[in-house]
Design an enzyme around this catalytic site. Structure first.
Site, PDB file in Angstrom:
ATOM      1  N   GLY A  26      24.370  28.031   9.184  1.00  0.00           N
ATOM      2  CA  GLY A  26      23.074  27.720   9.793  1.00  0.00           C
ATOM      3  C   GLY A  26      23.209  26.892  11.056  1.00  0.00           C
ATOM      4  O   GLY A  26      24.284  26.805  11.656  1.00  0.00           O
ATOM      5  N   ARG A  50      27.452  32.851   5.643  1.00  0.00           N
ATOM      6  CA  ARG A  50      26.397  32.557   6.630  1.00  0.00           C
ATOM      7  C   ARG A  50      26.438  31.065   7.013  1.00  0.00           C
ATOM      8  O   ARG A  50      26.566  30.194   6.170  1.00  0.00           O
ATOM      9  CB  ARG A  50      25.031  32.901   6.040  1.00  0.00           C
ATOM     10  CG  ARG A  50      23.836  32.594   6.970  1.00  0.00           C
ATOM     11  CD  ARG A  50      23.239  31.241   6.694  1.00  0.00           C
ATOM     12  NE  ARG A  50      21.986  31.010   7.437  1.00  0.00           N
ATOM     13  CZ  ARG A  50      21.346  29.844   7.461  1.00  0.00           C
ATOM     14  NH1 ARG A  50      21.822  28.817   6.799  1.00  0.00           N
ATOM     15  NH2 ARG A  50      20.245  29.703   8.144  1.00  0.00           N
ATOM     16  N   THR A  92      17.202  20.547   3.871  1.00  0.00           N
ATOM     17  CA  THR A  92      18.256  19.888   4.660  1.00  0.00           C
ATOM     18  C   THR A  92      17.945  18.405   4.876  1.00  0.00           C
ATOM     19  O   THR A  92      16.781  18.024   4.947  1.00  0.00           O
ATOM     20  CB  THR A  92      18.304  20.603   6.020  1.00  0.00           C
ATOM     21  OG1 THR A  92      18.776  21.914   5.782  1.00  0.00           O
ATOM     22  CG2 THR A  92      19.184  19.921   7.020  1.00  0.00           C
TER      23      THR A  92
HETATM   24  N1  ASP Z   1      18.361  24.568   8.813  1.00  0.00           N
HETATM   25  C1  ASP Z   1      19.004  24.858   7.569  1.00  0.00           C
HETATM   26  C2  ASP Z   1      19.758  26.149   7.701  1.00  0.00           C
HETATM   27  O1  ASP Z   1      19.235  27.086   8.270  1.00  0.00           O
HETATM   28  C3  ASP Z   1      18.068  24.979   6.425  1.00  0.00           C
HETATM   29  C4  ASP Z   1      17.139  23.818   6.231  1.00  0.00           C
HETATM   30  O2  ASP Z   1      16.788  23.137   7.171  1.00  0.00           O
HETATM   31  O3  ASP Z   1      16.773  23.577   5.092  1.00  0.00           O
HETATM   32  O4  ASP Z   1      20.836  26.240   7.194  1.00  0.00           O
END
Ligand code: ASP
Length: 335
Positions: free
Chosen positions: A231, A229, A201
Site C-alpha cells: 500500500g 500487494r 492504519t
Molecule cells: N492505506 C492503507 C493501505 O492501503 C490502508 C489503511 O489506511 O487502512 O495499505
C-alpha cells in the site's frame, strides 16, 4: 554591554522553552465508515483509550526533550501492540489468510527515511523501518530480506500466528463471501474497495523542542488484499512524508489512490511552492483531488509552528493530538 549579555542570556534561555511550547504530536488510527450507529459504546471507549495511550507515550518522549522521531516511534508502537488497530497485532488478513505488514518513518530534519513492506514476523514494523533508515544504506526493504535484516538488528521477531485476531479473521471471511457473491452475479470484483468499510492504519506526526518534524505510518494494509500487494504507507511521498521545509504527513485510506496521487508529498509541495497553510494544503488534496478521484481516506499533517490538520473525506477517522500541556484530545466521528 552588560545589557546586551543579559539579553543574549535571556534569549538563549527562553528559545528552547518557546520551542518546547510548540512541541506537538498528532496521531491517527485509520479512517473509513466509522459512525456512531456502527460503534458500540464499549468499542468507542476502547478506541479512545487506545488513542490516548499512544498520545501519552509520544508526549512522554517530547516532554523530556526527546526527538520527534522517538515520539513518532513510541506512539506508533503503542498502536501496533493494540489489537484494535490495523497495524502490528491487529493487522488485517490477505486473501490467503496471512498478515503482511508495511511501515515507514521519515526524519524532517535530514530527510532520511526508512520503510519495510510485506513483512510477516516483525512484531513492530515501525521499529524495523527506523532500523532501515538508521542502520542500512537503503530506504525501503521488502519481504524476507527486510525480515532477515530486522532479525540481524536484534528486533523482536514473532511467529506469524501472533498477528491472528478473531475480528480480522471474521472481516476476511465476510470479504471472501462478498467476493463469491459478486462472482456469481458476474460483477466486477470490488472486494478490495469497500469490503472492510474502514481502514485502520496508524500514523503519527510530531514536532519536537528542537523544531524538527517527523512522520511515521504502520499498517496491515487492506483486508483481502492480494499476496504481495503493497500500500501507500511504506512509500515515501504517498502515505508518509516529513520535511522541515514544509510539514510532516501520515495518511490512511485506499492506498492505491494515495500512491497515484502522491498524497503526502503533494500536501508538502502545496505548502512549499504555493504557500498554502497546512490546513489549506490538506483540504485541497483530501477534499478536492481525492474526492474527485473517489479515493477514500484522510491524513494528519503538521507544520513547524505546531499548526496541524486532521482532514478526511470518509465518515470518520480515529485521531488525536497532544500539545505541550500534556492533555490528550481524541476524536472519531466527523462532528
Ligand atoms: N492505506 C492503507 C493501505 O492501503 C490502508 C489503511 O489506511 O487502512 O495499505
Amino acid at each position: 554591554m552588560k545589557h546586551a549579555l543579559a539579553l543574549l542570556a535571556l534569549c538563549l534561555f527562553t528559545a528552547p522553552l518557546l520551542a518546547q511550547n510548540k512541541a506537538m504530536l498528532v496521531i491517527h488510527g485509520g479512517a473509513g465508515t466509522i459512525t456512531r450507529q456502527n460503534m458500540t459504546p464499549e468499542a468507542e471507549t476502547k478506541h479512545r483509550e487506545g488513542l490516548e495511550a499512544a498520545l501519552r507515550a509520544g508526549h512522554a518522549v517530547l516532554a523530556r526533550g526527546g526527538s520527534s522521531l522517538d515520539a513518532v516511534e513510541a506512539a506508533i508502537r503503542t498502536l501496533e501492540d493494540n489489537p484494535l488497530f490495523n497495524a502490528g497485532k491487529g493487522a488485517v488478513f490477505t486473501h490467503e489468510g496471512r498478515n503482511e505488514l508495511d511501515a515507514a518513518i521519515m526524519d524532517g530534519k535530514t530527510k532520511k527515511a526508512g520503510s519495510v513492506a510485506g513483512v510477516t514476523i516483525i512484531k513492530n514494523p515501525i521499529t524495523a523501518a527506523r532500523a532501515v533508515m538508521e542502520k542500512s544504506p537503503h530506504v525501503m526493504m521488502a519481504g524476507r530480506g527486510a525480515e532477515l535484516f530486522a532479525t540481524k538488528m536484534g528486533l523482536e521477531i514473532v511467529d506469524p500466528s501472533y498477528f491472528w485476531t478473531e475480528a480480522r479473521w471474521k472481516s476476511l471471511q465476510n470479504a471472501l463471501m462478498k467476493e463469491e457473491e459478486q462472482k456469481k452475479k458476474e460483477q466486477p470484483d470490488a472486494s478490495l474497495e469497500r469490503n472492510d468499510a474502514k481502514f485502520g492504519t496508524v500514523g503519527a506526526v510530531a514536532l519536537d523542542a528542537g523544531g524538527n518534524l517527523a512522520a511515521g505510518t504502520s499498517t496491515g494494509g487492506m483486508t483481502n488484499k492480494q499476496f504481495g500487494r503493497i500500500g501507500d504507507a511504506p512509500i515515501i511521498g504517498a502515505g508518509t512524508y516529513a520535511s522541515n521545509d514544509s510539514c510532516a504527513v501520515s495518511a490512511t485510506g485506499h492506498g492505491e489512490f494515495f500512491i497515484r496521487w502522491t498524497v503526502a508529498y503533494d500536501i508538502a509541495a502545496l505548502m512549499k511552492y504555493r504557500g498554502l497553510t497546512v490546513k489549506q494544503a490538506a483540504e485541497e488534496v483530501v477534499m478536492k483531488k481525492l474526492v474527485e478521484a473517489k479515493g477514500e481516506g484522510g491524513v494528519i499533517a503538521l507544520d513547524r509552528n505546531g499548526n496541524f490538520a486532521m482532514t478526511f473525506n470518509s465518515e470518520g477517522m480515529y485521531r488525536g493530538w497532544i500539545g505541550a500541556d500534556g492533555v490528550p484530545h481524541v476524536a472519531i466521528y466527523r462532528d
